[in-house]
Design an enzyme around this catalytic site. Structure first.
Site, PDB file in Angstrom:
ATOM      1  N   LYS A 265     -35.633   5.682 -22.279  1.00 31.58           N
ATOM      2  CA  LYS A 265     -35.978   4.611 -21.330  1.00 31.58           C
ATOM      3  C   LYS A 265     -35.770   5.104 -19.895  1.00 31.58           C
ATOM      4  O   LYS A 265     -34.678   5.488 -19.507  1.00 31.58           O
ATOM      5  CB  LYS A 265     -35.094   3.385 -21.604  1.00 31.58           C
ATOM      6  CG  LYS A 265     -35.259   2.246 -20.587  1.00 31.58           C
ATOM      7  CD  LYS A 265     -34.424   1.012 -20.957  1.00 31.58           C
ATOM      8  CE  LYS A 265     -34.468  -0.061 -19.860  1.00 31.58           C
ATOM      9  NZ  LYS A 265     -33.618  -1.232 -20.175  1.00 31.58           N
ATOM     10  N   ASP A 270     -33.890  -1.954 -12.470  1.00 31.65           N
ATOM     11  CA  ASP A 270     -34.233  -3.145 -13.254  1.00 31.65           C
ATOM     12  C   ASP A 270     -33.732  -4.408 -12.547  1.00 31.65           C
ATOM     13  O   ASP A 270     -32.551  -4.722 -12.574  1.00 31.65           O
ATOM     14  CB  ASP A 270     -33.580  -3.028 -14.649  1.00 31.65           C
ATOM     15  CG  ASP A 270     -33.926  -4.208 -15.553  1.00 31.65           C
ATOM     16  OD1 ASP A 270     -34.828  -4.998 -15.196  1.00 31.65           O
ATOM     17  OD2 ASP A 270     -33.301  -4.321 -16.623  1.00 31.65           O
ATOM     18  N   LYS A 277     -32.217 -11.039 -12.617  1.00 33.99           N
ATOM     19  CA  LYS A 277     -30.789 -10.844 -12.855  1.00 33.99           C
ATOM     20  C   LYS A 277     -29.983 -11.580 -11.789  1.00 33.99           C
ATOM     21  O   LYS A 277     -30.501 -11.930 -10.732  1.00 33.99           O
ATOM     22  CB  LYS A 277     -30.454  -9.345 -12.821  1.00 33.99           C
ATOM     23  CG  LYS A 277     -30.982  -8.591 -14.027  1.00 33.99           C
ATOM     24  CD  LYS A 277     -30.471  -7.165 -14.048  1.00 33.99           C
ATOM     25  CE  LYS A 277     -31.024  -6.409 -15.236  1.00 33.99           C
ATOM     26  NZ  LYS A 277     -30.545  -6.896 -16.541  1.00 33.99           N
ATOM     27  N   ASP A 288     -30.572   2.370 -15.099  1.00 29.85           N
ATOM     28  CA  ASP A 288     -31.354   1.941 -16.260  1.00 29.85           C
ATOM     29  C   ASP A 288     -32.313   3.028 -16.767  1.00 29.85           C
ATOM     30  O   ASP A 288     -33.193   2.756 -17.582  1.00 29.85           O
ATOM     31  CB  ASP A 288     -32.122   0.655 -15.915  1.00 29.85           C
ATOM     32  CG  ASP A 288     -32.288  -0.242 -17.135  1.00 29.85           C
ATOM     33  OD1 ASP A 288     -31.582  -0.023 -18.130  1.00 29.85           O
ATOM     34  OD2 ASP A 288     -33.130  -1.161 -17.071  1.00 29.85           O
ATOM     35  N   ASP A 347     -36.850  -9.574 -18.362  1.00 28.77           N
ATOM     36  CA  ASP A 347     -35.697  -8.671 -18.271  1.00 28.77           C
ATOM     37  C   ASP A 347     -35.521  -7.860 -19.555  1.00 28.77           C
ATOM     38  O   ASP A 347     -34.749  -6.910 -19.596  1.00 28.77           O
ATOM     39  CB  ASP A 347     -34.433  -9.494 -17.973  1.00 28.77           C
ATOM     40  CG  ASP A 347     -33.291  -8.643 -17.469  1.00 28.77           C
ATOM     41  OD1 ASP A 347     -33.548  -7.456 -17.148  1.00 28.77           O
ATOM     42  OD2 ASP A 347     -32.154  -9.150 -17.391  1.00 28.77           O
ATOM     43  N   GLU A 349     -37.363  -5.655 -20.627  1.00 24.22           N
ATOM     44  CA  GLU A 349     -38.485  -4.765 -20.300  1.00 24.22           C
ATOM     45  C   GLU A 349     -38.377  -3.414 -20.982  1.00 24.22           C
ATOM     46  O   GLU A 349     -39.383  -2.744 -21.199  1.00 24.22           O
ATOM     47  CB  GLU A 349     -38.574  -4.589 -18.775  1.00 24.22           C
ATOM     48  CG  GLU A 349     -37.678  -3.503 -18.162  1.00 24.22           C
ATOM     49  CD  GLU A 349     -36.195  -3.738 -18.355  1.00 24.22           C
ATOM     50  OE1 GLU A 349     -35.794  -4.883 -18.610  1.00 24.22           O
ATOM     51  OE2 GLU A 349     -35.422  -2.759 -18.264  1.00 24.22           O
ATOM     52  N   ARG A 351     -37.585  -2.539 -24.030  1.00 21.32           N
ATOM     53  CA  ARG A 351     -38.249  -2.468 -25.342  1.00 21.32           C
ATOM     54  C   ARG A 351     -39.769  -2.421 -25.179  1.00 21.32           C
ATOM     55  O   ARG A 351     -40.463  -1.867 -26.025  1.00 21.32           O
ATOM     56  CB  ARG A 351     -37.786  -3.637 -26.219  1.00 21.32           C
ATOM     57  CG  ARG A 351     -38.178  -4.992 -25.724  1.00 21.32           C
ATOM     58  CD  ARG A 351     -37.327  -6.102 -26.339  1.00 21.32           C
ATOM     59  NE  ARG A 351     -35.947  -6.093 -25.820  1.00 21.32           N
ATOM     60  CZ  ARG A 351     -34.995  -6.925 -26.197  1.00 21.32           C
ATOM     61  NH1 ARG A 351     -35.255  -7.835 -27.111  1.00 21.32           N
ATOM     62  NH2 ARG A 351     -33.787  -6.853 -25.674  1.00 21.32           N
TER      63      ARG A 351
HETATM   64  N1  BES Z   1     -31.156  -2.895 -18.420  1.00 23.25           N
HETATM   65  C1  BES Z   1     -30.734  -4.049 -19.104  1.00 23.25           C
HETATM   66  C2  BES Z   1     -29.540  -3.810 -20.011  1.00 23.25           C
HETATM   67  C3  BES Z   1     -28.255  -3.384 -19.378  1.00 23.25           C
HETATM   68  C4  BES Z   1     -27.261  -4.312 -19.137  1.00 23.25           C
HETATM   69  C5  BES Z   1     -28.009  -2.074 -19.082  1.00 23.25           C
HETATM   70  C6  BES Z   1     -26.070  -3.921 -18.590  1.00 23.25           C
HETATM   71  C7  BES Z   1     -26.812  -1.663 -18.526  1.00 23.25           C
HETATM   72  C8  BES Z   1     -25.841  -2.602 -18.288  1.00 23.25           C
HETATM   73  C9  BES Z   1     -31.871  -4.613 -19.970  1.00 23.25           C
HETATM   74  O1  BES Z   1     -33.143  -4.374 -19.516  1.00 23.25           O
HETATM   75  C10 BES Z   1     -31.665  -6.093 -20.045  1.00 23.25           C
HETATM   76  O2  BES Z   1     -31.711  -6.721 -19.040  1.00 23.25           O
HETATM   77  N2  BES Z   1     -31.422  -6.590 -21.254  1.00 23.25           N
HETATM   78  C11 BES Z   1     -31.223  -7.977 -21.467  1.00 23.25           C
HETATM   79  C12 BES Z   1     -32.003  -8.340 -22.703  1.00 23.25           C
HETATM   80  C13 BES Z   1     -32.186  -9.809 -22.882  1.00 23.25           C
HETATM   81  C14 BES Z   1     -32.968 -10.398 -21.766  1.00 23.25           C
HETATM   82  C15 BES Z   1     -32.855 -10.052 -24.206  1.00 23.25           C
HETATM   83  C16 BES Z   1     -29.750  -8.244 -21.688  1.00 23.25           C
HETATM   84  O3  BES Z   1     -29.085  -7.465 -22.352  1.00 23.25           O
HETATM   85  O4  BES Z   1     -29.259  -9.226 -21.168  1.00 23.25           O
HETATM   86 ZN    ZN Z   2     -33.391  -2.609 -18.358  1.00 29.60          ZN
HETATM   87 ZN    ZN Z   3     -33.861  -5.790 -18.126  1.00 26.25          ZN
END
Ligand code: BES
Ligand code: ZN
Ligand code: ZN
EC number: 3.4.11.1
Length: 499
Positions: A265, A270, A277, A288, A347, A349, A351
């Protein structure tokens, strides 16, 4: 930088000699005994006083005050000989490196055979030593006008061992490569999003490919449109930075078969998109692209060591931004595989971009797939900051990845994907999949979604959201990026056996 010698002589050595100390209870042997005798038993006295300890990962620096040729002795506590693991040895040596750096030395020597046990031979010790020294000396330079005083680097290390010199030299080289590549990954992750865009990441990858003779392919937006990479394009839609699909191919076999696909990734920042966020949650999202960094770190090791395997690295890269053109919740997009996706959360994104990257890796002949991603905050809730979350559709392949992770000292823990979980990501009234089935089991939902794009190819998913950065510094790492999984992926490639 390294010179390997035998015939260790306590009076010939210059600035510093590093020795391992086991819990026997401590009794000096070999070179340690010689030093103790020449110092009139003073080392034994220091042991009694607790100044020199054999306790795991303790480091004692003793000045010889002109009584020996060597100016300083550094004793590294290793605990009970039978219990010493490669990982503990690496950490102990990392601590030694940090202690030494306080003395601003430029040359040093190590009595390698004082670090060996029944289970860890001189070659293991050599690898641990050079890898630990690279990892522990890592600093991110940063951008201050008046930068922190840059540490003097160690210019020459003499390694004393009775083992075969060439083999010790080779093990030192390998450890150094592993450490250096991990540090390269760390630097990529520590670099801010404005200074590492997808274009920069592509340029870095091209340069890496050129250095090692990889076949390089960088897909531009027009290419993605032609190939129908609707998922990566959707994430990029709100950005002024062009997306890149980065491909590096390494062919170590005569034929292009049994190809391992490494998919990382590469979200350079992000924001969460319209599923924005929070003020607190957005800080740190320059990291990210930790999955991309791990894959590039692994490719650096592969380029240096040239294993007889075939590898295709695929990195989907963009930032995830907001604008009038950005993708939105409720949008339905079509991935390269043809699957349609209802976007419930912009968010989620990672996947999406990985979906197209997995398909593209298969397009390039990947027979096995590993994706690495800072995918979910959920993996941190589930497993904390020390374990990478892993999932798979193929237990045999998984076991190979797991073994590599243990060897690299980068632990992972497997989470299940049940048939019901698969139904959850397939649950949409208007599309084949949805990208965010809801609060329960975030990490698993992320994995289950990506698994839909493996389509029967053996696949392992590594969620490094918790492990790719650390808030505190430790023996082998400063606070910030860890470079996690570069070594695991490289070890996997090195030891991989196709079915
Ligand atoms: N980049 C984030 C995940 C992340 C969180 C990385 C904290 C490093 C530290 C990812 O893209 C994300 O935002 N995931 C969401 C998924 C949800 C919306 C299903 C999450 O984990 O909250
Ligand atoms: Zn992300
Ligand atoms: Zn995200």
């Amino acid at each position: 930088m390294f010179t390997v010698k035998d015939a260790l002589n306590i009076d010939m050595i210059d600035e510093c000699l590093i020795l391992g100390v086991f819990d026997r209870p401590i009794k000096f042997t070999g070179i340690g005994k010689e030093a103790d005798e020449q110092l009139g038993g003073q080392l034994t006295e220091l042991v009694k006083a607790g100044e020199i300890s054999s306790k795991k990962k303790t480091v004692a620096k003793i000045h010889t005050l002109g009584k020996l040729g060597v100016k300083r002795l550094v004793f590294v506590g290793l605990g009970k000989e039978k219990e010493l693991t490669f990982e503990t040895l690496r950490e102990a040596l990392g601590k030694a490196r940090k202690t030494i750096s306080e003395s601003k030395l430029t040359t040093l020597s190590v009595a390698l055979d004082t670090f060996t046990t029944e289970n860890l031979d001189a070659l293991d010790a050599a690898h641990a030593f050079s890898e630990a020294f690279e990892l522990a000396s890592y600093q991110f330079a940063g951008y201050k006008q008046k930068s922190n005083q840059v540490e003097k680097s160690i210019e020459a290390i003499t390694v004393y061992s009775d083992a075969d010199k060439d083999e010790v030299g080779a093990a030192l080289h390998v450890g150094r490569i592993f450490g250096r590549a991990t540090n390269s990954a760390r630097t990529l992750v520590n670099t801010p999003g404005n200074l590492l865009t997808s274009t920069d990441l592509a340029a870095y990858s091209s340069a890496l490919g050129e250095r090692y003779g990889f076949e390089v392919e960088i897909l531009e937006k027009e290419d993605m449109l032609k190939l129908g990479m609707g998922a990566l394009l959707a994430v990029n839609q709100g950005s002024v930075e062009p997306p890149k699909m980065i491909v590096l191919k390494y062919q170590g076999k005569d034929e292009w078969k049994d190809v391992i696909g490494l998919v990382g990734k590469g979200i350079t920042f992000d924001t969460g998109g319209y599923s924005l966020k929070t003020k607190a949650g957005i800080v740190g999202m320059k990291t990210d692209m930790g999955g991309a960094a791990a894959v590039l770190g692994a490719m650096e090791i592969i380029g240096e060591l040239g294993p007889d395997q075939n590898v295709v690295a695929v990195i989907p890269s963009t930032d995830n931004m907001i604008s009038g053109e950005a993708f939105k919740p409720d949008d339905v997009i079509t991935a390269m595989s043809g699957k349609t996706i209802e976007v419930l959360n912009t968010d989620a994104e990672g996947r999406l971009v990985l979906a197209d990257a997995m398909t593209y890796a298969k397009h390039h002949g990947a027979d096995y797939l590993i994706d690495v991603a800072t995918l979910t905050g959920g993996v941190i809730t589930a497993l904390g900051m020390d374990m990478t979350g892993s999932m798979t559709n193929d237990v045999e392949f998984y076991e190979q990845v797991q073994k590599a992770s243990e060897e690299a000292g980068e632990p992972m823990w497997r989470l299940p994907i049940t048939e019901k979980d698969k139904e959850r990501v397939r649950n949409s009234k208007i599309a084949d999949l949805n990208n965010s089935p809801g609060g329960a089991g975030h990490a698993i939902m992320g994995g289950a979604f990506i698994g839909e794009f493996a389509e029967g190819t053996p696949w392992v998913h590594l969620d490094i959201a918790g492990t790719s950065t650390t808030s505190s510094s430790s023996a082998l790492c400063t606070a910030g990026a860890t470079g996690v999984m570069a070594r695991t992926l490289a070890l996997l490639v090195e030891t991989f056996e196709a079915k």
